[in-house]
Design a protein around this motif. Sequence first.
Motif, PDB file in Angstrom:
ATOM      1  N   TYR A 239       0.871  -1.179   0.000  1.00 44.33           N
ATOM      2  CA  TYR A 239       0.000   0.000   0.000  1.00 44.33           C
ATOM      3  C   TYR A 239       0.909   1.230   0.000  1.00 44.33           C
ATOM      4  N   LYS A 240       0.493   2.300  -0.688  1.00 47.22           N
ATOM      5  CA  LYS A 240       1.439   3.418  -0.851  1.00 47.22           C
ATOM      6  C   LYS A 240       0.820   4.794  -0.648  1.00 47.22           C
ATOM      7  N   SER A 241      -0.349   4.854  -0.030  1.00 46.15           N
ATOM      8  CA  SER A 241      -0.940   6.186   0.158  1.00 46.15           C
ATOM      9  C   SER A 241      -0.503   6.776   1.505  1.00 46.15           C
ATOM     10  N   VAL A 242       0.193   7.911   1.421  1.00 47.20           N
ATOM     11  CA  VAL A 242       0.673   8.571   2.645  1.00 47.20           C
ATOM     12  C   VAL A 242      -0.516   8.889   3.555  1.00 47.20           C
ATOM     13  N   GLY A 243      -1.541   9.497   2.980  1.00 52.58           N
ATOM     14  CA  GLY A 243      -2.703   9.919   3.778  1.00 52.58           C
ATOM     15  C   GLY A 243      -3.410   8.748   4.425  1.00 52.58           C
TER      16      GLY A 243
ATOM     17  N   CYS B 291      12.246   7.675  -1.630  1.00 54.15           N
ATOM     18  CA  CYS B 291      12.995   8.804  -1.073  1.00 54.15           C
ATOM     19  C   CYS B 291      12.361   9.267   0.242  1.00 54.15           C
ATOM     20  N   THR B 292      11.183   8.761   0.521  1.00 50.68           N
ATOM     21  CA  THR B 292      10.508   9.126   1.767  1.00 50.68           C
ATOM     22  C   THR B 292      11.316   8.688   2.982  1.00 50.68           C
ATOM     23  N   VAL B 293      12.263   7.753   2.781  1.00 49.18           N
ATOM     24  CA  VAL B 293      13.093   7.310   3.915  1.00 49.18           C
ATOM     25  C   VAL B 293      14.009   8.432   4.412  1.00 49.18           C
TER      26      VAL B 293
ATOM     27  N   PRO C  85       3.277   6.635   8.492  1.00 51.95           N
ATOM     28  CA  PRO C  85       3.447   5.181   8.644  1.00 51.95           C
ATOM     29  C   PRO C  85       3.886   4.517   7.337  1.00 51.95           C
ATOM     30  N   TYR C  86       3.400   5.043   6.203  1.00 55.48           N
ATOM     31  CA  TYR C  86       3.848   4.507   4.903  1.00 55.48           C
ATOM     32  C   TYR C  86       5.372   4.634   4.806  1.00 55.48           C
ATOM     33  N   GLY C  87       5.867   5.826   5.161  1.00 52.12           N
ATOM     34  CA  GLY C  87       7.317   6.040   5.096  1.00 52.12           C
ATOM     35  C   GLY C  87       8.054   5.113   6.049  1.00 52.12           C
TER      36      GLY C  87
ATOM     37  N   SER D  94      -3.834  11.554  -4.861  1.00 54.21           N
ATOM     38  CA  SER D  94      -3.109  12.363  -3.869  1.00 54.21           C
ATOM     39  C   SER D  94      -1.823  12.916  -4.498  1.00 54.21           C
ATOM     40  N   ASN D  95      -1.318  12.246  -5.565  1.00 53.62           N
ATOM     41  CA  ASN D  95      -0.060  12.688  -6.164  1.00 53.62           C
ATOM     42  C   ASN D  95      -0.287  13.818  -7.179  1.00 53.62           C
ATOM     43  N   LEU D  96       0.750  14.614  -7.349  1.00 49.15           N
ATOM     44  CA  LEU D  96       0.627  15.837  -8.143  1.00 49.15           C
ATOM     45  C   LEU D  96       0.231  15.601  -9.589  1.00 49.15           C
TER      46      LEU D  96
ATOM     47  N   GLN E  92     -11.133  21.202 -10.190  1.00 45.53           N
ATOM     48  CA  GLN E  92     -10.021  22.135  -9.899  1.00 45.53           C
ATOM     49  C   GLN E  92      -9.007  21.387  -9.037  1.00 45.53           C
ATOM     50  N   MET E  93      -7.769  21.845  -9.043  1.00 46.86           N
ATOM     51  CA  MET E  93      -6.822  21.259  -8.089  1.00 46.86           C
ATOM     52  C   MET E  93      -6.198  22.347  -7.235  1.00 46.86           C
ATOM     53  N   GLN E  94      -5.608  21.920  -6.116  1.00 48.18           N
ATOM     54  CA  GLN E  94      -4.983  22.868  -5.191  1.00 48.18           C
ATOM     55  C   GLN E  94      -3.468  22.685  -5.220  1.00 48.18           C
ATOM     56  N   VAL E  95      -2.765  23.803  -5.170  1.00 48.62           N
ATOM     57  CA  VAL E  95      -1.319  23.762  -4.903  1.00 48.62           C
ATOM     58  C   VAL E  95      -1.189  23.885  -3.391  1.00 48.62           C
ATOM     59  N   PHE E  96      -0.584  22.861  -2.775  1.00 49.20           N
ATOM     60  CA  PHE E  96      -0.548  22.843  -1.306  1.00 49.20           C
ATOM     61  C   PHE E  96       0.578  23.752  -0.791  1.00 49.20           C
TER      62      PHE E  96
ATOM     63  N   SER F 135       6.775  27.173  -3.821  1.00 47.59           N
ATOM     64  CA  SER F 135       6.146  25.834  -3.774  1.00 47.59           C
ATOM     65  C   SER F 135       7.221  24.761  -3.598  1.00 47.59           C
ATOM     66  N   CYS F 136       6.789  23.592  -3.159  1.00 43.46           N
ATOM     67  CA  CYS F 136       7.741  22.514  -2.810  1.00 43.46           C
ATOM     68  C   CYS F 136       8.535  22.040  -4.017  1.00 43.46           C
ATOM     69  N   ILE F 137       9.732  21.571  -3.729  1.00 39.36           N
ATOM     70  CA  ILE F 137      10.605  21.041  -4.784  1.00 39.36           C
ATOM     71  C   ILE F 137      10.656  19.520  -4.678  1.00 39.36           C
ATOM     72  N   ARG F 138      10.523  18.859  -5.844  1.00 39.64           N
ATOM     73  CA  ARG F 138      10.593  17.403  -5.914  1.00 39.64           C
ATOM     74  C   ARG F 138      11.447  16.987  -7.113  1.00 39.64           C
ATOM     75  N   ASP F 139      11.778  15.692  -7.133  1.00 40.41           N
ATOM     76  CA  ASP F 139      12.575  15.150  -8.234  1.00 40.41           C
ATOM     77  C   ASP F 139      11.673  14.188  -9.012  1.00 40.41           C
TER      78      ASP F 139
ATOM     79  N   ARG G 179      -0.641  24.555   3.158  1.00 42.51           N
ATOM     80  CA  ARG G 179       0.363  23.499   3.099  1.00 42.51           C
ATOM     81  C   ARG G 179      -0.275  22.150   3.473  1.00 42.51           C
ATOM     82  N   ARG G 180       0.257  21.051   2.905  1.00 41.47           N
ATOM     83  CA  ARG G 180      -0.229  19.718   3.260  1.00 41.47           C
ATOM     84  C   ARG G 180       0.656  19.176   4.384  1.00 41.47           C
ATOM     85  N   PRO G 181       0.069  18.761   5.533  1.00 39.04           N
ATOM     86  CA  PRO G 181       0.903  18.251   6.628  1.00 39.04           C
ATOM     87  C   PRO G 181       1.814  17.105   6.145  1.00 39.04           C
TER      88      PRO G 181
HETATM   89  C1  WQD Z   1       4.391  16.252  -4.778  1.00 43.09           C
HETATM   90  C2  WQD Z   1       4.229  17.740  -4.512  1.00 43.09           C
HETATM   91  C3  WQD Z   1       2.604  18.268  -2.834  1.00 43.09           C
HETATM   92  C4  WQD Z   1      -0.935  17.005  -5.065  1.00 43.09           C
HETATM   93  C5  WQD Z   1       4.717  10.801  -2.283  1.00 43.09           C
HETATM   94  C6  WQD Z   1       5.294   9.750  -1.388  1.00 43.09           C
HETATM   95  C7  WQD Z   1       6.432   9.080  -2.092  1.00 43.09           C
HETATM   96  C8  WQD Z   1       5.931   8.516  -3.390  1.00 43.09           C
HETATM   97  C9  WQD Z   1       5.417   9.658  -4.258  1.00 43.09           C
HETATM   98  C10 WQD Z   1       5.025   6.298  -3.382  1.00 43.09           C
HETATM   99  C11 WQD Z   1       4.083  18.052  -3.030  1.00 43.09           C
HETATM  100  C12 WQD Z   1       2.200  18.817  -4.202  1.00 43.09           C
HETATM  101  C13 WQD Z   1       0.382  17.251  -4.704  1.00 43.09           C
HETATM  102  C14 WQD Z   1      -1.832  18.088  -5.239  1.00 43.09           C
HETATM  103  C15 WQD Z   1      -0.058  19.613  -4.708  1.00 43.09           C
HETATM  104  N1  WQD Z   1       4.899   7.598  -3.143  1.00 43.09           N
HETATM  105  N2  WQD Z   1       0.801  18.538  -4.550  1.00 43.09           N
HETATM  106  N3  WQD Z   1      -1.358  19.356  -5.060  1.00 43.09           N
HETATM  107  O1  WQD Z   1       4.361  13.717  -1.514  1.00 43.09           O
HETATM  108  O2  WQD Z   1       6.433  14.121  -2.915  1.00 43.09           O
HETATM  109  O3  WQD Z   1       5.686  11.797  -2.497  1.00 43.09           O
HETATM  110  O4  WQD Z   1       4.336  10.261  -3.523  1.00 43.09           O
HETATM  111  O5  WQD Z   1       5.955   5.709  -3.844  1.00 43.09           O
HETATM  112  O6  WQD Z   1       6.918   8.033  -1.290  1.00 43.09           O
HETATM  113  O7  WQD Z   1       5.803  10.380  -0.225  1.00 43.09           O
HETATM  114  O8  WQD Z   1       4.372  13.257  -4.005  1.00 43.09           O
HETATM  115  O9  WQD Z   1       2.881  13.860  -5.841  1.00 43.09           O
HETATM  116  O10 WQD Z   1       1.922  13.645  -3.497  1.00 43.09           O
HETATM  117  O11 WQD Z   1       3.362  15.583  -4.050  1.00 43.09           O
HETATM  118  O12 WQD Z   1       0.345  20.777  -4.551  1.00 43.09           O
HETATM  119  O13 WQD Z   1      -3.051  17.924  -5.538  1.00 43.09           O
HETATM  120  O14 WQD Z   1       3.023  18.172  -5.137  1.00 43.09           O
HETATM  121  O15 WQD Z   1       2.323  19.207  -1.807  1.00 43.09           O
HETATM  122  O16 WQD Z   1       4.746  19.265  -2.765  1.00 43.09           O
HETATM  123  P1  WQD Z   1       5.219  13.328  -2.644  1.00 43.09           P
HETATM  124  P2  WQD Z   1       3.044  14.041  -4.371  1.00 43.09           P
END
Ligand code: WQD
Length: 351
Positions: A85-89, A127-129, A150-152, A199-201, A215-219, A229-233, A295-297
Amino acid sequence: MKKILVTGGCGYIGSHTLIDLVENGFDVISVDNNSRSNPRILEGVEKITGKKIKNYKVDLCNLDDSFAIFHENPDIVGIIHFAAYKSVGESVENPLMYFENNLMSLINLLKCVQEFTIPYFVFSSSCTVYGNPSEIPVTETTPPRPAESPYGYTKQMGEQIINEFSKSSESTSILLRYFNPVGAHPTGLIGELPVGHPSNLVPAITQTAVGKLPQMQVFGDDYPTRDGSCIRDYIHVCDIAHAHTLAIQYMIAGKDTKKCEVFNLGSGTGVTVLEAIKAFEKISGVALNYTIGPRRPGDVIAIYANNDLARKQLGWKPKYSLQEMMSTAWRWEQKIKMDESFYNSKFSELN
Ligand code: WQD
């Protein structure tokens, strides 16, 4: 042909990895109880590879059923373990379900490795580790921080379990820490099928653009980053998939340097949420309907990978650009829109 067992083969990264393994000469089987996946994704895998892929609809938390797969397939030489299972929420709401499912299935699989002396094991980590990393870009030796969910923790604990197991096992293990897998297969025949509200972007972007979401929200846009806004790879799912094939080939070739090795799978480039949205708007021509929300907790401010080790040791060369990540994700979303009857009703029937 060497046979590889892929757990979670009907899932997003699992299905893409089945294709890459077949294209690189491996025989594959899948085990997936379809609790979070649609078995019909294998139709796309079969169209792309020309091979019928057998899926064992088995819950890996059941040891007897897991053993039975190995009794039936004595020629399995490697396991790639995605099923979890992989949903953080969801993990925050139901931690025990996550610890039981993700850790019990892993422990049962390692019992299979032991019982059937399976030489090679690859684990889907994340990378959540790293939690909120002390340094960026993160290397494999960046100290892990407390997980944000808990997922992490199931990924951190999973890594520790495998590490300890490998010390007394004949088998070799590799832990692959994914950053943010996005995009879809360039044929448009398979891709991500988020369960429920994404839940993913990137799925949130494409579902909003196609009209599935209003509509979507930028957290949050008040973070200490270049645009707030947050930085990801972000890394293309096909690049992630190919790294798994390379990891198996690396172990078969005896190039592994120790019983349990770790590799970061990221592009090495940090992209902000707003930059990702702009990249999507540019390739799709769609003006995305989004608002800036709170912001998303649990969100990490910024994280991206130093991927030198995977490049050097595995010979991994990620090839998809951010634009291709967005264009393949968009193409797939539009296909699901056309096949809505296929994806939604069948999926609901299956679960
Ligand atoms: C990315 C960025 C959000 C949705 C998680 C897990 C990781 C892996 C990938 C499983 C963040 C922002 C998101 C939205 C937003 N999961 N966002 N509006 O949280 O980096 O990683 O998913 O393998 O283990 O931790 O990915 O895509 O949820 O969020 O603004 O509707 O997009 O706040 O900054 P995250 P994400």
